[in-house]
Design a protein around this motif. Structure first.
Motif, PDB file in Angstrom:
ATOM      1  N   HIS A 108       0.825  -1.199   0.000  1.00 38.83           N
ATOM      2  CA  HIS A 108       0.000   0.000   0.000  1.00 38.83           C
ATOM      3  C   HIS A 108       0.867   1.260   0.000  1.00 38.83           C
ATOM      4  CE1 HIS A 108      -3.841   2.104   1.737  1.00 38.83           C
ATOM      5  NE2 HIS A 108      -3.583   2.446   0.488  1.00 38.83           N
ATOM      6  N   VAL A 109       1.981   1.214   0.681  1.00 35.64           N
ATOM      7  CA  VAL A 109       2.907   2.352   0.662  1.00 35.64           C
ATOM      8  C   VAL A 109       3.325   2.661  -0.780  1.00 35.64           C
ATOM      9  CG1 VAL A 109       5.228   3.121   1.311  1.00 35.64           C
ATOM     10  CG2 VAL A 109       3.769   2.009   3.009  1.00 35.64           C
ATOM     11  N   LEU A 110       3.613   1.627  -1.540  1.00 37.34           N
ATOM     12  CA  LEU A 110       4.093   1.809  -2.916  1.00 37.34           C
ATOM     13  C   LEU A 110       2.954   2.043  -3.908  1.00 37.34           C
ATOM     14  CD1 LEU A 110       6.781  -1.035  -2.947  1.00 37.34           C
ATOM     15  CD2 LEU A 110       7.162   1.423  -2.632  1.00 37.34           C
ATOM     16  N   GLY A 111       1.747   1.646  -3.546  1.00 36.62           N
ATOM     17  CA  GLY A 111       0.620   1.726  -4.484  1.00 36.62           C
ATOM     18  C   GLY A 111      -0.198   2.990  -4.349  1.00 36.62           C
ATOM     19  N   LEU A 174       0.401   5.826   7.302  1.00 40.36           N
ATOM     20  CA  LEU A 174       0.659   5.639   5.873  1.00 40.36           C
ATOM     21  C   LEU A 174       1.317   6.871   5.267  1.00 40.36           C
ATOM     22  CD1 LEU A 174       0.373   3.735   3.438  1.00 40.36           C
ATOM     23  CD2 LEU A 174      -1.883   4.751   3.028  1.00 40.36           C
ATOM     24  N   VAL A 175       0.839   8.044   5.659  1.00 39.38           N
ATOM     25  CA  VAL A 175       1.432   9.288   5.146  1.00 39.38           C
ATOM     26  C   VAL A 175       2.911   9.360   5.498  1.00 39.38           C
ATOM     27  CG1 VAL A 175       1.461  11.804   5.415  1.00 39.38           C
ATOM     28  CG2 VAL A 175      -0.715  10.609   5.127  1.00 39.38           C
ATOM     29  N   LEU A 176       3.242   9.072   6.754  1.00 36.35           N
ATOM     30  CA  LEU A 176       4.643   9.134   7.180  1.00 36.35           C
ATOM     31  C   LEU A 176       5.480   8.046   6.510  1.00 36.35           C
ATOM     32  CD1 LEU A 176       4.277   9.868  11.001  1.00 36.35           C
ATOM     33  CD2 LEU A 176       4.980  11.453   9.196  1.00 36.35           C
ATOM     34  N   ALA A 177       4.934   6.851   6.391  1.00 34.97           N
ATOM     35  CA  ALA A 177       5.673   5.747   5.767  1.00 34.97           C
ATOM     36  C   ALA A 177       5.993   6.045   4.309  1.00 34.97           C
ATOM     37  CB  ALA A 177       4.872   4.451   5.880  1.00 34.97           C
ATOM     38  N   ASP A 182      13.781   6.768   4.056  1.00 35.16           N
ATOM     39  CA  ASP A 182      14.511   5.698   4.723  1.00 35.16           C
ATOM     40  C   ASP A 182      13.611   4.455   4.761  1.00 35.16           C
ATOM     41  OD1 ASP A 182      15.624   3.901   6.517  1.00 35.16           O
ATOM     42  OD2 ASP A 182      16.272   5.448   7.936  1.00 35.16           O
ATOM     43  N   PRO A 183      13.872   3.443   3.922  1.00 37.08           N
ATOM     44  CA  PRO A 183      13.011   2.261   3.866  1.00 37.08           C
ATOM     45  C   PRO A 183      12.858   1.559   5.213  1.00 37.08           C
ATOM     46  CG  PRO A 183      14.526   2.279   2.013  1.00 37.08           C
ATOM     47  CD  PRO A 183      14.965   3.364   2.936  1.00 37.08           C
ATOM     48  N   GLN A 184      13.921   1.531   6.009  1.00 35.13           N
ATOM     49  CA  GLN A 184      13.830   0.877   7.308  1.00 35.13           C
ATOM     50  C   GLN A 184      12.882   1.628   8.242  1.00 35.13           C
ATOM     51  OE1 GLN A 184      17.981   0.519   8.552  1.00 35.13           O
ATOM     52  NE2 GLN A 184      18.003  -1.624   7.883  1.00 35.13           N
ATOM     53  N   LEU A 185      12.950   2.946   8.219  1.00 36.27           N
ATOM     54  CA  LEU A 185      12.046   3.739   9.040  1.00 36.27           C
ATOM     55  C   LEU A 185      10.606   3.561   8.564  1.00 36.27           C
ATOM     56  CD1 LEU A 185      11.386   5.810  11.197  1.00 36.27           C
ATOM     57  CD2 LEU A 185      12.052   7.624   9.581  1.00 36.27           C
ATOM     58  N   SER A 186      10.422   3.529   7.266  1.00 37.40           N
ATOM     59  CA  SER A 186       9.081   3.328   6.709  1.00 37.40           C
ATOM     60  C   SER A 186       8.482   2.015   7.208  1.00 37.40           C
ATOM     61  CB  SER A 186       9.143   3.330   5.174  1.00 37.40           C
ATOM     62  OG  SER A 186       7.863   3.140   4.616  1.00 37.40           O
ATOM     63  N   ASP A 187       9.277   0.953   7.121  1.00 39.03           N
ATOM     64  CA  ASP A 187       8.810  -0.355   7.595  1.00 39.03           C
ATOM     65  C   ASP A 187       8.550  -0.343   9.102  1.00 39.03           C
ATOM     66  OD1 ASP A 187       9.018  -1.319   5.033  1.00 39.03           O
ATOM     67  OD2 ASP A 187      10.934  -2.343   5.353  1.00 39.03           O
ATOM     68  N   ALA A 192       5.168  -0.791  13.845  1.00 38.03           N
ATOM     69  CA  ALA A 192       4.819  -0.266  15.166  1.00 38.03           C
ATOM     70  C   ALA A 192       3.319  -0.011  15.280  1.00 38.03           C
ATOM     71  CB  ALA A 192       5.595   1.018  15.437  1.00 38.03           C
ATOM     72  N   ALA A 193       2.740   0.546  14.231  1.00 41.74           N
ATOM     73  CA  ALA A 193       1.299   0.813  14.255  1.00 41.74           C
ATOM     74  C   ALA A 193       0.512  -0.490  14.313  1.00 41.74           C
ATOM     75  CB  ALA A 193       0.900   1.627  13.027  1.00 41.74           C
ATOM     76  N   LEU A 194       0.922  -1.452  13.506  1.00 47.20           N
ATOM     77  CA  LEU A 194       0.219  -2.745  13.507  1.00 47.20           C
ATOM     78  C   LEU A 194       0.315  -3.424  14.873  1.00 47.20           C
ATOM     79  CD1 LEU A 194       0.926  -4.458  10.065  1.00 47.20           C
ATOM     80  CD2 LEU A 194      -1.288  -3.898  11.077  1.00 47.20           C
TER      81      LEU A 194
END
Length: 202
Positions: A108-111, A174-177, A182-187, A192-194
């Motif tokens: 979803h981040v990429l889509g 989702l907005v922040l991700a 930084d892909p690691q921070l995004s993940d 963390a939210a999940l």
């Protein structure tokens, strides 16, 4: 003998053909606004992507804002429908977390183009025309209600308020991700939210 020449009905656009064309424009616009934002979406670009001439635009819409309102409505409807489909595919007690897992996913981040309209366009909404904001707001309310109905405490005091918080957390994460480079921070943001919404065993 006099032959009467009748003009073929194929020479005239049928109402059905106009509806199909209109729907194609709205579909293209709904992807375009999520991809490039409201301000980055021009009538000329949308008509070109839809395979139509710029001059044909006003046969379908009274203004750019009218088109954007329909596009916002379509984008929001797709977001709600996707979440509802995920919820319907699992047992009721798993529905909320299934929705959250799909929403807070790398895919979803990429889509962005086909993803949540709230996350893609929320920051632009205050500057949009009233009809655009109205359409988007209606779909946001639908998403909140959908999340509330999947909650274990649906129907009890506080369930709707928790749904407001849940949807806010979903969209904000989702907005922040998507925002960070930084892909690691995004993940980590997604994980963390999940984790906060993971079902707890009694």
């Amino acid at each position: 003998m006099i032959h009467v020449i009748r003009k073929s009905t194929q020479d005239r656009p049928t109402p059905r053909k106009k509806e199909v064309t209109h729907d194609r424009i709205v579909e293209v616009a709904s992807r375009a606004i999520r991809r490039g934002g409201y301000d980055g979406t021009s009538v000329a670009d949308i008509m070109k992507e839809a395979g139509l001439t710029h001059g044909g635009f006003y046969a379908h819409f009274s203004s750019r804002e009218a088109m954007l309102a329909e596009a916002a409505d379509r984008a929001g409807a797709e977001s709600v429908a996707a979440a509802a489909s995920i919820a319907a595919a699992v047992p009721p007690e798993q529905a909320l977390y299934a929705m959250l897992s799909a929403y807070l996913s790398k895919e979803h981040v990429l889509g962005t183009e086909k993803g949540c309209a709230m996350a893609a366009l929320g920051s632009e909404m205050p500057r949009q025309a009233p009809e655009v904001r109205r359409a988007a707001t209606r779909r946001i309310k639908e998403m909140i209600d959908l999340v509330a109905r999947q909650s274990p405490d649906w129907g009890k005091p506080g369930a709707h308020e928790r749904a407001l918080v849940t949807v806010s957390a979903m969209v904000g994460t989702l907005v922040l991700a998507r925002a960070v480079d930084d892909p690691q921070l995004s993940d980590a943001l997604l994980d963390a939210a999940l984790k906060q919404f993971a079902p707890t065993s009694d």
